[in-house]
Design a protein around this motif. Structure first.
Motif, PDB file in Angstrom:
ATOM      1  N   GLN A  80       6.815 -16.255  -5.138  1.00  0.00           N
ATOM      2  CA  GLN A  80       7.492 -17.469  -4.269  1.00  0.00           C
ATOM      3  C   GLN A  80       8.709 -16.979  -3.941  1.00  0.00           C
ATOM      4  N   ASP A  81       8.861 -16.039  -3.213  1.00  0.00           N
ATOM      5  CA  ASP A  81       9.965 -15.127  -2.664  1.00  0.00           C
ATOM      6  C   ASP A  81       9.809 -14.564  -1.283  1.00  0.00           C
ATOM      7  N   ALA A  82       8.490 -15.032  -0.783  1.00  0.00           N
ATOM      8  CA  ALA A  82       8.411 -14.594   0.577  1.00  0.00           C
ATOM      9  C   ALA A  82       8.064 -15.492   2.152  1.00  0.00           C
ATOM     10  N   ILE A  83       8.162 -16.164   2.523  1.00  0.00           N
ATOM     11  CA  ILE A  83       7.728 -17.487   3.492  1.00  0.00           C
ATOM     12  C   ILE A  83       7.073 -16.871   4.975  1.00  0.00           C
ATOM     13  N   LEU A  84       5.600 -17.875   4.986  1.00  0.00           N
ATOM     14  CA  LEU A  84       4.690 -16.713   5.864  1.00  0.00           C
ATOM     15  C   LEU A  84       4.753 -18.676   6.834  1.00  0.00           C
ATOM     16  N   LEU A  85       4.790 -18.281   8.366  1.00  0.00           N
ATOM     17  CA  LEU A  85       4.593 -19.003   9.083  1.00  0.00           C
ATOM     18  C   LEU A  85       3.505 -18.719   9.864  1.00  0.00           C
ATOM     19  N   GLU A  86       2.575 -20.135  10.793  1.00  0.00           N
ATOM     20  CA  GLU A  86       2.011 -20.199  11.576  1.00  0.00           C
ATOM     21  C   GLU A  86       2.703 -20.648  13.014  1.00  0.00           C
ATOM     22  N   VAL A  87       3.110 -20.553  13.549  1.00  0.00           N
ATOM     23  CA  VAL A  87       3.569 -20.932  15.294  1.00  0.00           C
ATOM     24  C   VAL A  87       2.971 -21.290  16.210  1.00  0.00           C
ATOM     25  N   GLU A  88       3.174 -21.779  17.275  1.00  0.00           N
ATOM     26  CA  GLU A  88       2.987 -21.654  18.548  1.00  0.00           C
ATOM     27  C   GLU A  88       3.958 -20.678  19.668  1.00  0.00           C
ATOM     28  N   GLN A  89       3.734 -20.156  19.597  1.00  0.00           N
ATOM     29  CA  GLN A  89       5.394 -19.224  20.121  1.00  0.00           C
ATOM     30  C   GLN A  89       5.303 -19.536  21.571  1.00  0.00           C
ATOM     31  N   LEU A  90       6.577 -19.871  22.483  1.00  0.00           N
ATOM     32  CA  LEU A  90       6.500 -21.054  23.572  1.00  0.00           C
ATOM     33  C   LEU A  90       6.595 -19.480  24.777  1.00  0.00           C
ATOM     34  N   GLY A  91       6.513 -19.371  26.173  1.00  0.00           N
ATOM     35  CA  GLY A  91       6.767 -18.370  26.903  1.00  0.00           C
ATOM     36  C   GLY A  91       6.041 -17.212  26.140  1.00  0.00           C
ATOM     37  N   GLY A  92       5.245 -17.530  25.060  1.00  0.00           N
ATOM     38  CA  GLY A  92       4.250 -16.059  24.947  1.00  0.00           C
ATOM     39  C   GLY A  92       5.126 -14.947  24.433  1.00  0.00           C
ATOM     40  N   ILE A  93       6.818 -14.616  24.529  1.00  0.00           N
ATOM     41  CA  ILE A  93       7.555 -13.459  23.925  1.00  0.00           C
ATOM     42  C   ILE A  93       7.934 -13.890  22.918  1.00  0.00           C
ATOM     43  N   ALA A  94       8.431 -13.081  21.078  1.00  0.00           N
ATOM     44  CA  ALA A  94       8.552 -13.537  20.681  1.00  0.00           C
ATOM     45  C   ALA A  94       9.370 -12.319  20.531  1.00  0.00           C
ATOM     46  N   CYS A  95       9.561 -10.834  20.357  1.00  0.00           N
ATOM     47  CA  CYS A  95      10.941 -10.099  20.722  1.00  0.00           C
ATOM     48  C   CYS A  95      11.911  -9.954  21.620  1.00  0.00           C
ATOM     49  N   HIS A  96      12.582  -9.828  20.863  1.00  0.00           N
ATOM     50  CA  HIS A  96      13.928  -9.987  22.104  1.00  0.00           C
ATOM     51  C   HIS A  96      14.426  -8.328  23.469  1.00  0.00           C
ATOM     52  N   THR A  97      13.151  -7.436  22.841  1.00  0.00           N
ATOM     53  CA  THR A  97      12.941  -6.288  24.483  1.00  0.00           C
ATOM     54  C   THR A  97      11.906  -7.423  25.228  1.00  0.00           C
ATOM     55  N   GLY A  98      10.843  -7.913  25.325  1.00  0.00           N
ATOM     56  CA  GLY A  98      10.263  -9.014  25.841  1.00  0.00           C
ATOM     57  C   GLY A  98       9.263  -8.693  25.798  1.00  0.00           C
ATOM     58  N   ARG A  99       8.167  -7.894  24.407  1.00  0.00           N
ATOM     59  CA  ARG A  99       7.200  -7.582  24.157  1.00  0.00           C
ATOM     60  C   ARG A  99       6.607  -8.725  23.213  1.00  0.00           C
ATOM     61  N   HIS A 100       5.175  -9.066  23.542  1.00  0.00           N
ATOM     62  CA  HIS A 100       5.100 -10.745  23.532  1.00  0.00           C
ATOM     63  C   HIS A 100       5.303 -10.145  21.409  1.00  0.00           C
ATOM     64  N   HIS A 101       5.618  -9.235  20.729  1.00  0.00           N
ATOM     65  CA  HIS A 101       5.648  -9.131  19.151  1.00  0.00           C
ATOM     66  C   HIS A 101       6.547  -8.097  18.658  1.00  0.00           C
ATOM     67  N   CYS A 102       7.027  -7.833  17.687  1.00  0.00           N
ATOM     68  CA  CYS A 102       8.091  -6.977  17.524  1.00  0.00           C
ATOM     69  C   CYS A 102       7.559  -5.419  17.023  1.00  0.00           C
ATOM     70  N   PHE A 103       6.151  -5.681  17.055  1.00  0.00           N
ATOM     71  CA  PHE A 103       5.834  -4.710  15.779  1.00  0.00           C
ATOM     72  C   PHE A 103       4.544  -3.509  16.963  1.00  0.00           C
ATOM     73  N   PHE A 104       5.597  -3.177  18.012  1.00  0.00           N
ATOM     74  CA  PHE A 104       4.550  -2.155  18.999  1.00  0.00           C
ATOM     75  C   PHE A 104       5.103  -0.917  18.627  1.00  0.00           C
ATOM     76  N   LEU A 105       5.623  -0.053  17.443  1.00  0.00           N
ATOM     77  CA  LEU A 105       5.734   0.819  17.413  1.00  0.00           C
ATOM     78  C   LEU A 105       4.459   1.417  16.827  1.00  0.00           C
ATOM     79  N   GLN A 106       3.996   2.040  16.640  1.00  0.00           N
ATOM     80  CA  GLN A 106       2.803   2.447  15.732  1.00  0.00           C
ATOM     81  C   GLN A 106       2.965   4.088  15.537  1.00  0.00           C
ATOM     82  N   LEU A 107       2.361   4.040  14.211  1.00  0.00           N
ATOM     83  CA  LEU A 107       2.172   6.160  14.262  1.00  0.00           C
ATOM     84  C   LEU A 107       1.129   6.678  14.455  1.00  0.00           C
ATOM     85  N   GLN A 108       1.678   7.592  15.176  1.00  0.00           N
ATOM     86  CA  GLN A 108       0.615   8.211  15.335  1.00  0.00           C
ATOM     87  C   GLN A 108       0.836   9.807  15.782  1.00  0.00           C
TER      88      GLN A 108
END
Lengths: 127, 127
Positions: A80-108
């Motif tokens: 009971q110390d973490a929250i999960l939301l399911e949402v409809e994302q208006l505009g299809g952009i959640a990230c302030h960088t203009g991307r769909h989501h914020c987790f765009f950096l992948q370890l490779q």
């Protein structure tokens, strides 16, 4: 009336981490933070309202960009110390960088590599 | 050699929140925490290793239960202060309550209602 808010184990700073997931695609969009007031506002209004740790104020997601998040469900975890939301994302952009989501950096190969396209120039989002 | 570890914005407590998502179903399984050492071990071993805040020690997920998490991808977000793992969840159980995932309490009519079945008795998982 608000026993459900008391049942969240808020951290010593009064905050809890919030995972926001897109309802239609199940993509994880963001990791943000809420305090008690922002969770109450989220439930009452049906739009995601976070607590901005950098600005130290309530953050009505999409207030500038129009990219609001419409609430589909609100969950907490076993501790009971973490929250999960399911949402409809208006505009299809959640990230302030203009991307769909914020987790765009992948370890490779020992480096964080960007993996998602910029859908809209941030200068056009925040005017 | 480990510049990628330095690029994570670890919190003042040396930790970062970690969202773990099932690769095959995209279900969010857990919200946990990592320090630098646990992220390095996760990348090196290909199994999720967290930092247990309650026990203040490294937590090799599945060390008791056998429910290890096999790493499919490791990502960080735009602020580089949150981590997203995609994993294969061995045994199909990520939660210590014996459920598939930890986010089984959903807000319905002003109450947190359990929404997921217990797949295995925790007494049988942790022997």
């Amino acid at each position: 009336m608000n026993a459900w808010l008391d049942q969240v184990n808020w951290g010593s700073d009064g905050l809890a981490p919030v995972i926001t997931q897109e309802f239609s695609t199940k993509q994880v969009l963001t990791l943000a933070w809420m305090n008690r007031e922002s969770l109450q506002l989220t439930a009452d209004t049906g739009h995601a309202v976070y607590w901005s740790r950098s600005r130290q104020k309530l953050w009505h997601k999409g207030e500038q960009s129009g990219h609001q998040q419409i609430i589909k469900s609100i969950r907490i975890d076993c501790d009971q110390d973490a929250i999960l939301l399911e949402v409809e994302q208006l505009g299809g952009i959640a990230c302030h960088t203009g991307r769909h989501h914020c987790f765009f950096l992948q370890l490779q190969n020992g480096e964080w590599q960007p993996t998602e396209p910029v859908l809209k120039n941030p200068d056009e989002i925040y005017q």
